[in-house]
Design an enzyme around this catalytic site. Structure first.
Site, PDB file in Angstrom:
ATOM      1  N   ASP A   1       0.818  -1.205   0.000  1.00 44.02           N
ATOM      2  CA  ASP A   1       0.000   0.000   0.000  1.00 44.02           C
ATOM      3  C   ASP A   1       0.854   1.259   0.000  1.00 44.02           C
ATOM      4  O   ASP A   1       1.539   1.547   0.976  1.00 44.02           O
ATOM      5  CB  ASP A   1      -0.916  -0.021   1.229  1.00 44.02           C
TER       6      ASP A   1
ATOM      7  N   ASP B   1      -2.162   6.531  -6.806  1.00 48.41           N
ATOM      8  CA  ASP B   1      -2.472   5.721  -5.636  1.00 48.41           C
ATOM      9  C   ASP B   1      -2.684   4.272  -6.021  1.00 48.41           C
ATOM     10  O   ASP B   1      -3.486   3.967  -6.911  1.00 48.41           O
ATOM     11  CB  ASP B   1      -3.732   6.284  -4.973  1.00 48.41           C
TER      12      ASP B   1
END
Length: 523
Positions: free
Chosen positions: A183, A394
């Site tokens: 992440d 992202d």
């Protein structure tokens, strides 16, 4: 998955199914021409390409999954790659696999309900990343940092690419492997630990701190327990005495959907590919709940002091990159590389094209860039939102979100070109996707491609499979795979759906983001 007043609550675990849909980016420098990114399409220059709709039939593949996952994440980190003496600028490679979802029923109703749930989660997560509009309409407002609540958004079950790390040290028997979600929007790395008071089900055994001679709880007076932890999670650590009477630092991550991880802030030896790093600060989760699938935890690749990138900067120079696989074959893996861009681990087919990495003090963990222009099928689009504010790249958002002016301009040009001369019939919108077509009985279509023009001259062209989202596997509902933000002044986001089959480079020291073509399906 940062969960803080400075970075907003984020969740990353429901949308791995969407990863089955993508074949993602085609990237070049403005002065270079790109090669075709995938074997399943026939490129027609840089403006459009022929896409086989079979490549979007994720539902059929998903129904073949048996049990919780189609492929347990059991990659052995230590000894799996060639071991070498690593310097500050040397690289190490981790296998990066796609986290597969639970079985989806083949019936259209079951499939659509599941997709609706996933896209609703993606929309909620996007909202959670935005700064409060009442606080500031300017990106990077210092005051907005203090105004971002801990529960600012619902955590999305998104992307779910995973890699394997090793924890423990001083003997081979003390080292255990753990599959964690990768992440870029989170900072603190954590895994579930024994003795777990309340843990969700995971495939790997729980980490047992008593089995590692190099494990140690972080003391309460350490800086990692105060300012560093607050930057990473939004709250400093708390102190409590253990059963042995010693004080230790406890962390608490709270997410907007009720998910959480709580436990002891600790240090241990972590294995990354062939590298072994001592004194790595991580969360040893004793009470965890949420949508984390069957993984053991999460790897934080954000920008604050406790992220893996920052903790290993003296070793790897503050540079990492990933290549997300576009297929879901159990034998197909991408890679996560730690080290500089000249690493031999890169398999890119075009030169890495760089753009400036922008920092936002209001959202310190995130990586931003400036998108100055766009074309669709080679036709330039004009919109007031282009270049107006920073754009987040992202790995935890699936569907890209654009400013309304930008989205409407792109959608208008796309609908003008797509099916020109054929006029594909319209289909109802689906969830956040408002531009859909009925392509029943059609095997392949010519898709106009979106190219994003980045500051500094890099051009990023979305792969054909990243342009369309197949809702129904019979082709009766296929949608443009991007969506509009509610307001013009909100933060645009480039999601993972457009990042497949590309080497995406994060150079935190050089403050630049790089993109290059790469076939990410390593066998």
């Amino acid at each position: 998955m940062a969960a803080s007043s400075s970075s907003c609550a984020r969740v990353h675990h429901l949308l791995s199914v969407l990863a089955l849909l993508a074949a993602a980016f085609s990237v070049t420098a403005a002065s270079s021409s790109a090669n075709g990114g995938g074997s399943v399409v026939v490129a027609v220059g840089k403006k459009s390409a022929v896409l086989s709709l079979r490549e979007l039939e994720w539902a059929a593949a998903a129904t073949k999954i048996r049990g919780r996952y189609a492929q347990p994440m059991q990659a052995q980190i230590l000894g799996e790659h060639k071991k070498a003496e690593l310097t500050r600028t040397a690289g190490t490679v981790l296998k990066l696999k796609q986290h597969l979802p639970t079985t989806i029923r083949s019936q259209p109703a079951g499939t659509e309900r599941y997709l609706t749930r996933l896209l609703a989660a993606d929309e909620a997560r996007t909202a959670s990343l935005q700064l409060p509009r009442a606080a500031s309409t300017q990106s990077g407002s210092g005051q907005a940092v203090a105004e971002v609540p801990l529960t600012s958004g619902i955590r999305f079950q998104t992307l779910n690419y995973v890699t394997t790390i090793a924890l423990g040290g001083e003997s081979a028997s003390a080292v255990a492997n753990f599959t964690v979600i990768v992440d870029t929007g989170s900072d603190l790395t954590w895994v579930q630990c024994k003795p777990c008071r309340s843990c969700y089900s995971q495939q790997d055994p729980l980490f047992d701190p008593t089995g590692s001679a190099t494990y140690a709880a972080v003391p309460c007076n350490a800086s990692a327990c105060a300012a560093s932890l607050k930057d990473a999670t939004g709250a400093p650590g708390t102190c409590a005495r253990s059963g042995s009477g010693s004080e230790r630092c406890y962390y608490a991550l709270a997410y907007g959907d009720g998910s959480f991880s709580r436990g002891v802030l600790a240090t241990d030896t972590v294995g990354l590919g062939g590298a072994s790093l001592e004194g790595f600060v991580f969360g040893c989760g004793l009470s965890n709940r949420g949508l984390f699938g069957g993984t053991a935890g999460l790897m934080g690749l954000g920008r604050t002091e406790l992220s893996l990138v920052s903790q290993t900067s003296s070793r790897f120079g503050g540079v990492f990159s990933y290549c997300l696989p576009a297929t879901t074959s159990g034998d197909s893996t991408g890679s996560l590389s730690l080290g500089r861009g000249d690493s031999s681990a890169y398999r890119n087919t075009t030169a890495v094209a760089y753009t400036r990495m922008i920092a936002d003090p209001a959202q310190p963990p995130f990586y931003f860039m400036n998108v100055t222009g766009a074309t669709v099928g080679g036709a330039a689009v004009t919109a007031s939102g282009l270049g107006a504010r920073n754009v987040l790249i992202d790995s935890g958002t699936v569907i890209s979100r654009l400013a309304p002016s930008v989205y409407h301009a792109i959608r208008s040009e796309f609908t003008l070109q797509f099916g020109s001369g054929t006029r594909y019939p319209a289909a109802p919108g689906f969830s956040i996707l408002d531009t859909c077509y009925n392509l029943t009985g059609i095997d392949e279509v010519k898709v106009p491609l979106l190219t994003l023009q980045l500051e500094g001259g890099a051009d990023v062209t979305v792969d054909p499979a990243g342009m369309l989202f197949m809702v129904r596997k019979d082709g009766s509902q296929v949608c443009l795979a991007m969506a509009s933000l509610p307001y013009e002044d909100q933060m645009p986001i480039i999601g993972n759906y457009q990042q497949k089959n590309k080497r995406v480079v994060y150079d935190t020291v050089g403050s630049r983001l790089g993109f290059a073509d790469e076939d990410c399906s390593y066998i």
